[in-house]
Design an enzyme around this catalytic site. Structure first.
Site, PDB file in Angstrom:
ATOM      1  N   ARG A  95       1.619  10.681   2.123  1.00 55.22           N
ATOM      2  CA  ARG A  95       1.439   9.349   1.559  1.00 55.22           C
ATOM      3  C   ARG A  95       0.948   9.469   0.112  1.00 55.22           C
ATOM      4  NH1 ARG A  95       2.809   4.004   2.098  1.00 55.22           N
ATOM      5  NH2 ARG A  95       1.021   2.599   2.224  1.00 55.22           N
ATOM      6  N   THR A 368      12.486   0.766   2.590  1.00 52.66           N
ATOM      7  CA  THR A 368      11.889   2.031   2.976  1.00 52.66           C
ATOM      8  C   THR A 368      13.028   2.711   3.702  1.00 52.66           C
ATOM      9  OG1 THR A 368       9.670   1.141   3.147  1.00 52.66           O
ATOM     10  CG2 THR A 368      10.107   3.019   4.535  1.00 52.66           C
ATOM     11  N   ASP A 410       0.128  -1.657  -1.467  1.00 47.77           N
ATOM     12  CA  ASP A 410      -0.271  -1.577  -0.058  1.00 47.77           C
ATOM     13  C   ASP A 410      -1.790  -1.575   0.112  1.00 47.77           C
ATOM     14  OD1 ASP A 410       2.155  -1.782   1.166  1.00 47.77           O
ATOM     15  OD2 ASP A 410       2.444   0.359   1.476  1.00 47.77           O
ATOM     16  N   SER A 440       2.245   0.682   7.121  1.00 46.49           N
ATOM     17  CA  SER A 440       2.723   0.230   8.438  1.00 46.49           C
ATOM     18  C   SER A 440       3.720   1.223   9.033  1.00 46.49           C
ATOM     19  CB  SER A 440       3.421  -1.124   8.315  1.00 46.49           C
ATOM     20  OG  SER A 440       2.538  -2.077   7.819  1.00 46.49           O
ATOM     21  N   GLY A 461       8.499  -2.802   6.028  1.00 45.26           N
ATOM     22  CA  GLY A 461       7.169  -3.299   5.669  1.00 45.26           C
ATOM     23  C   GLY A 461       6.356  -3.585   6.916  1.00 45.26           C
TER      24      GLY A 461
HETATM   25  O1  DON Z   1       3.811   1.811   3.865  1.00 44.70           O
HETATM   26  C1  DON Z   1       4.147   0.664   4.103  1.00 44.70           C
HETATM   27  O2  DON Z   1       3.781   0.042   5.072  1.00 44.70           O
HETATM   28  C2  DON Z   1       5.118  -0.035   3.161  1.00 44.70           C
HETATM   29  N1  DON Z   1       4.975   0.500   1.846  1.00 44.70           N
HETATM   30  C3  DON Z   1       6.491   0.134   3.696  1.00 44.70           C
HETATM   31  C4  DON Z   1       7.507  -0.566   2.865  1.00 44.70           C
HETATM   32  C5  DON Z   1       8.763  -0.847   3.566  1.00 44.70           C
HETATM   33  O3  DON Z   1       8.927  -0.554   4.714  1.00 44.70           O
HETATM   34  C6  DON Z   1       9.777  -1.536   2.791  1.00 44.70           C
HETATM   35  N2  DON Z   1      10.925  -1.733   3.593  1.00 44.70           N
HETATM   36  N3  DON Z   1      11.837  -2.063   3.983  1.00 44.70           N
END
Ligand code: DON
Length: 559
Positions: A95, A368, A410, A440, A461
Site C-alpha cells: 500500500r 482499481t 483514502d 477497502s 472503492g
Molecule cells: O484502497 C481503496 O479502497 C481504494 N483506493 C480503491 C479504489 C478503487 O477500488 C477504485 N475502483 N474502482
C-alpha cells in the site's frame, strides 16, 4: 463473435434479471484472470514456461501497468493474499504511504475546511507508491524464474504498443481534460482515442528497463526517482527522494475465519476488506439462506443490515495498525457481532442514524484492478492494486511515462467529511507522516476441507467488500459456478449514505417496492456499482473455472 454473444448475454441478463448459468473458461491446470486479455496471457505464458503463481503475479502486474493504465500501475500500490500448495497462507501489503512531510490538516484551508479536490487531483494527492517494492518482495520470497524474464514481455508491450479497446478508448477520452489540466506538458494520452488505435509508451518502456536492470533501485533511486521527485516538486507536491528510498512493502498476517464449512483468508489492515468481510459473513451466518431466495427482498435486507453495521465500525475504528490500536479481535468476535445484529428486524430498516452518526456527499469515476492466479502446482495468488480513482492523480511523470496515484484521498481529510467514495473516517484514519491510508481492497482466498476452492477480488472503492461478499455467498450458499456468480447483478450499502445502491435493471420491481415499504431508499446507477470481479473456482473434478467480469474487458487465460 463469441464476445458479441457474451456481451449480448450480459445485457439480457441485466435487463431481465434472469440468472445466467453461463460457464467461464474451464482449464485443467492453471489460470490467470485479469482486467485485460494481454495481461492474463502474459501471466499464463509464464506459468506455461514452468513459473509459479508468484512469478505470474509479477508478470501480470507489470503487464497491467502497460495495457491498463487506468488502474494497473507502478505508481500505485495494493495487496496480495496467497495460499501456497502446502496450505500456508500469507499477505503482502504494498500500500502507498503518506509522504514524510504529510500532516493531519494538509488538505484543510485556513478556516479548517477541506480544500476541494486537493487530495484527489494533481501532485498533492500522491502517496508513496508500493507496487514495485511489492513485486520484488514477492520475487525474493517465492520467485523461481529470473525477474528479467518476468518483466520483459511488458517492456516489449510498452515499446511496440497494444490496441486499445472500445471501453478503454472511452475511458481515456473521458480523462484527458483532467490529465491536461494537471500536467505541464502534452502527454501521449491527449488525443481522441478510438477502438483499435495503437498505444505505444516508450518512456514507460525505458522506466521498466531501469527496473529490469537495477531492481527496486531502478524505481526508488536513480533516474526514475529523479524524474519522479523533480516533476512532482515542479507541480507543487511534497514527495521527496527520502520518501522513495525509505519505502518498504510489509508481509502481514492475513485475516482468517470460518464461514459455514469454508475457511476464508483475506487482507488485513491497512485494508479493511478482511475485517469487514468477517463481520458481515458472521452476521449472516446464523440465518438459514436455504429459505431465502437469492437477490430477494429478504436477502437484500439481511445483507444490507449486516453491511450497515460493519461499515459504521469501519468508519469508527479502522486505520493503519502501525499507527493506531485497532481492536481486530473484538470487532470480529461472534458475540460482539450477534450483539450488533440484535437490533435487526425483518419488519423495518434500521436507520443509519441509529447505528452511528455522520454526513454524506457525492462520487466520481473510479478504477482499481484485481487479478486472480492459480498455478499448476496448486499455489494461489489474489492481488488487488490501484491508483485509486481512474488514472490516479492524473499526474503522468514527465520523462518516465507512468501515472501517479491519488491514494491520499483514502485518508480521512477531516473527521466526518466523506472521501470520494462517500466513506467517512475518524481519527484512526487521519493523515500522519509515513502512515498508510485505510483501504477497502479485499483480495480473498476460500478453501473447503483443507483444499483450495476459490480465489477472488475486485475493484470498486467502497463497493469492493460487498462485491466480494456477494460472490462468496453466490458460490457457497447458492452453489453457483464462477462465471454465473460474477454475472449476477449486485447491490451495496455502506452505512452512510443510508441508501442501497443497485445495478440498474438487475432487480425485480416487486423486490424494490417491498424494500421501499420497509424503509430502504434505493439508488440505481451503473457507475456506483463499479466492481469487476475476477475470480477462479476449483471445480469438484479439480478443473478451474474462471469468472471474468464482463462489465469490463476482463479475460481468463489458462491451460
Ligand atoms: O484502497 C481503496 O479502497 C481504494 N483506493 C480503491 C479504489 C478503487 O477500488 C477504485 N475502483 N474502482
Amino acid at each position: 463473435m463469441r464476445k458479441l454473444i457474451l456481451l449480448f448475454g450480459l445485457s439480457m441478463l441485466l435487463a431481465n434479471c434472469e440468472v445466467s448459468e453461463e460457464k467461464g473458461l474451464i482449464v485443467d491446470k492453471a489460470m490467470v484472470v485479469s482486467a485485460r486479455q494481454e495481461a492474463s496471457k502474459i501471466g499464463s505464458e509464464i506459468l506455461k514456461k514452468g513459473g509459479n503463481a508468484y512469478d505470474a503475479m509479477i508478470a501480470t502486474h507489470y503487464a497491467l501497468a502497460v495495457v491498463y493504465p487506468v488502474a494497473g500501475n507502478i505508481g500505485g500500490g495494493g495487496f496480495m493474499v496467497y495460499r501456497a500448495n502446502d496450505g500456508k497462507t500469507g499477505a503482502l501489503d504494498f500500500r502507498e504511504k503518506a509522504p514524510i512531510t504529510a500532516h493531519r490538516d494538509m488538505y484543510l484551508d485556513s478556516l479548517g475546511k477541506v480544500v476541494k479536490n486537493k487530495s484527489i487531483l494533481g501532485a498533492n494527492a500522491v502517496g508513496i507508491p508500493g507496487s514495485v517494492a511489492g513485486t520484488f518482495e514477492v520475487h525474493e520470497k517465492f520467485g523461481t524464474l529470473p525477474f528479467k524474464e518476468l518483466i520483459q514481455p511488458s517492456i516489449d508491450l510498452a515499446r511496440n504498443g497494444f490496441k486499445v479497446t472500445e471501453k478503454q478508448a472511452k475511458s481515456i477520452n473521458s480523462a484527458t481534460e483532467k490529465i491536461n489540466k494537471v500536467n505541464n506538458y502534452t502527454t501521449l494520452f491527449e488525443k481522441k482515442w478510438k477502438k483499435g488505435d495503437l498505444l505505444k509508451q516508450e518512456e514507460l518502456a525505458k522506466t521498466l528497463e531501469r527496473i529490469r536492470d537495477f531492481g527496486k533501485d531502478g524505481f526508488y533511486r536513480g533516474e526514475t526517482a529523479d524524474l519522479f521527485v523533480n516533476y512532482v516538486t515542479n507541480l507543487g507536491g511534497i514527495v521527496s527522494k527520502q520518501d522513495l528510498e525509505k519505502y518498504e512493502a510489509i508481509w502481514r498476517k492475513p485475516i482468517s475465519f470460518d464461514y459455514k464449512d469454508h475457511k476464508i483468508t483475506s487482507m488485513t489492515l491497512p485494508a479493511s476488506g478482511g475485517i469487514c468481510l468477517a463481520q458481515i459473513l458472521k452476521s449472516i451466518e446464523p440465518f438459514d439462506l436455504s429459505n431465502i431466495d437469492h437477490n430477494s427482498t429478504k436477502y437484500i435486507q439481511l445483507l444490507t443490515e449486516a453491511e450497515r453495521r460493519s461499515y459504521a465500525d469501519r468508519a469508527n475504528f479502522l486505520g493503519d495498525v502501525d499507527f493506531v490500536k485497532v481492536p481486530i479481535d473484538s470487532l470480529t468476535d461472534t458475540n460482539y457481532i450477534n450483539q450488533r445484529m440484535a437490533s435487526f428486524s425483518w419488519d423495518k430498516a434500521t436507520p443509519s442514524s441509529e447505528v452511528s452518526h455522520g454526513k454524506v456527499l457525492g462520487y466520481e469515476s473510479n478504477e482499481t484492478t484485481h487479478y486472480s492466479i492459480v498455478d499448476q502446482f496448486g499455489n494461489a495468488v489474489s492481488v488487488t492494486t490501484t491508483l485509486n480513482t481512474g488514472y490516479g492523480s492524473k499526474v503522468l511523470v514527465k520523462g518516465a511515462g507512468f501515472f501517479l496515484n491519488n491514494e491520499m484521498d483514502d485518508f480521512s481529510s477531516k473527521p466526518g467529511v466523506p472521501n470520494v467514495y462517500g466513506l467517512i473516517g475518524s481519527e484512526a484514519n487521519s493523515i500522519a507522516s509515513e502512515k498508510r491510508m485505510l483501504s477497502s481492497m479485499t483480495p480473498t482466498i476460500v478453501e473447503k476441507d483443507g483444499k483450495l476452492k476459490m480465489v477472488l477480488g475486485t475493484p470498486g472503492g467502497s463497493t469492493i467488500i460487498t462485491s466480494v461478499l456477494q460472490n462468496i455467498i453466490n458460490v457457497v450458499d447458492y452453489n453457483m459456478g464462477m462465471q454465473e456468480s460474477v454475472n449476477q447483478p449486485r447491490f451495496h450499502h455502506q452505512w452512510l449514505p443510508d441508501i442501497i445502491k443497485m445495478e440498474p435493471n438487475g432487480f425485480k420491481k416487486e423486490t424494490k417496492r417491498k424494500l421501499n415499504t420497509l424503509g430502504y431508499e434505493i439508488l440505481e446507477k451503473n457507475s456506483l456499482i463499479i466492481g469487476k470481479v475476477d475470480a477462479i473456482l476449483v471445480l469438484p473434478d479439480g478443473k478451474l473455472e474462471g469468472g471474468a467480469d464482463k462489465r469490463g474487458d476482463d479475460t481468463a487465460v489458462g491451460f
